[in-house]
Design a protein around this motif. Sequence first.
Motif, short mmCIF file in Angstrom:
data_model
loop_
_atom_site.label_atom_id
_atom_site.label_comp_id
_atom_site.label_asym_id
_atom_site.label_seq_id
_atom_site.Cartn_x
_atom_site.Cartn_y
_atom_site.Cartn_z
N GLN A 109 -5.68 9.76 -6.01
CA GLN A 109 -6.67 8.74 -5.66
C GLN A 109 -6.43 8.17 -4.26
O GLN A 109 -5.30 8.09 -3.79
CB GLN A 109 -6.62 7.59 -6.68
N ASP A 110 -7.52 7.79 -3.64
CA ASP A 110 -7.47 7.16 -2.32
C ASP A 110 -7.34 5.64 -2.51
O ASP A 110 -8.11 5.04 -3.27
CB ASP A 110 -8.76 7.48 -1.56
N PRO A 111 -6.39 4.98 -1.83
CA PRO A 111 -6.28 3.53 -1.96
C PRO A 111 -7.56 2.79 -1.61
O PRO A 111 -7.81 1.68 -2.11
CB PRO A 111 -5.17 3.18 -0.95
N GLY A 112 -8.41 3.40 -0.80
CA GLY A 112 -9.67 2.76 -0.42
C GLY A 112 -10.56 2.44 -1.61
O GLY A 112 -11.47 1.60 -1.50
N MET A 113 -10.30 3.08 -2.76
CA MET A 113 -11.08 2.80 -3.95
C MET A 113 -10.91 1.36 -4.41
O MET A 113 -11.74 0.82 -5.14
CB MET A 113 -10.69 3.77 -5.06
N VAL A 114 -9.82 0.71 -4.01
CA VAL A 114 -9.51 -0.65 -4.44
C VAL A 114 -10.00 -1.68 -3.41
O VAL A 114 -9.98 -2.89 -3.67
CB VAL A 114 -7.99 -0.80 -4.67
N ALA A 115 -10.44 -1.22 -2.26
CA ALA A 115 -10.79 -2.14 -1.17
C ALA A 115 -11.86 -3.15 -1.58
O ALA A 115 -11.81 -4.32 -1.18
CB ALA A 115 -11.26 -1.35 0.05
N GLY A 116 -12.83 -2.72 -2.40
CA GLY A 116 -13.90 -3.63 -2.81
C GLY A 116 -13.37 -4.83 -3.58
O GLY A 116 -13.85 -5.96 -3.38
N TRP A 117 -12.41 -4.61 -4.46
CA TRP A 117 -11.82 -5.71 -5.22
C TRP A 117 -11.11 -6.71 -4.29
O TRP A 117 -11.24 -7.92 -4.45
CB TRP A 117 -10.83 -5.18 -6.25
N ILE A 118 -10.36 -6.17 -3.34
CA ILE A 118 -9.60 -7.04 -2.42
C ILE A 118 -10.56 -7.87 -1.57
O ILE A 118 -10.42 -9.09 -1.44
CB ILE A 118 -8.67 -6.19 -1.54
#
Length: 461
Positions: free
Chosen positions: A193-202
């Motif tokens: 997985q790409d960490p960018g997948m979590v960017a929206g939550w942050i």
Amino acid sequence: MRRISLVLCVTLCMCMIAGGAAAQFAGIDVTTVDRANVRSGPGTEWRILTTLEPGTPVRLDGKAPSGDYWVRGIVPDGTVGWLAADATTLTPDQVAALPGLWVDAPFTLPAPGSAPAPAAPAENPPADSAPAPAADPTAVPQADMPAPIANAAPARGFAYGGHVADWSAYASEQMARAGMTWVKRQWRYAAGQDPGMVAGWINDAHARGFRILLGVVGEPGALYTDGFFDQYAAFVGGVAALGADAIEVWNEVNIDREWPAGRISAADYTQLLARSYNAIKAANPATMVISAAPAPTGFFGGCSGAGCDDNLYVRAMYDAGAANYMDCLGIHYNEGILPPTATSGDPRGSSSHYSRYFRSMMQTYRAAFNNARPLCFTEMGYVSAEGYPPLPAGFAWAENVTVAQQAAWLDSAVSMAAATGYVRLFIIWNIDFTRYDSDPQAGFAIIRPGGACPACDALGS
């Protein structure tokens, strides 16, 4: 802000009074009259540190805050712990003269000068006592551990928040009204997985004015595949680089729901934690690293690859060097049916077990980790079936807890945690979950059916 300021003021006053008393108290020297177990806390549920033979000198600095049964002292070899007062030569007047202490109060007295009588392991420790953790056959030598990256942002202060699911605008409004400044969300990681997948939550949390704790946990079956530890570490490092304010490295690592059965190992987890810590701090030194909170349990009666009681697992983490790779020690508490001020009276079996009571949970973790790191509650909640069908059989122990009690107890627990001086983060489990079946997550939610939030009223007042 008014609530926290008052708590901090009371805490400082208590510390000044306690500090003055400690400075004037020189200790009381006694000897043991019977064979006595020295424990990590004031009760038979605490771990046995050593066993003293009759005639062993002990220098005492205090007793348990309530009752005159348990006293704390140091023995000639330097071990500090708690033992039964009636196993020593203490007189009633001497017991009365001892100050009351919490288990995490610093010990400052020197050891008595006499040589101790030979100590031996307890032959028949009480059934409800927790055995010392056995040597871990999979433990990794300290020489193989990576050097920790210097931490320029240690955890300080106190704050609280909640674990969310959908996190509607209404939920965040209720959280803000309750004085919360943190939100927690849990991410299920899969290799690649790409960490960018979590960017929206942050970004969403920051836009709403909240700091965010991300609990990052993967599938247990993937843990021991080639390269997984490093892949996971790279992912959480990438999440930190995106601005995550805190990351909890995995979840409930002491049970086979989250770690492979037969391979549960505090030493292995510490390897995962070490690599993750270094990746996180290299990417963003300001991101707080929280160790995975174990599941509170006394089910296993020890520690093995099949599962581990949480107090023993935390101690084994400490022995493996985990304190070098965290800002905060993760802790859960979610089985309470009494106010957080209670220290006895739980009607269930094993009523003296530390996990029954909020305060003894904190004290147990502090003692197991030698007070080396502050505590962060990444789950803390009370379940109530009010407004829902009866709780499933596995949660029937909480059938009488009301929503009003849930609200009052959470409010009290936040104040108590802030007053300790060693709890850094308090995440309420949970805010807005709606699942209610064999796992009644909605029963823990503080936004109740119909939208009312009595806990928000209590916390915000």
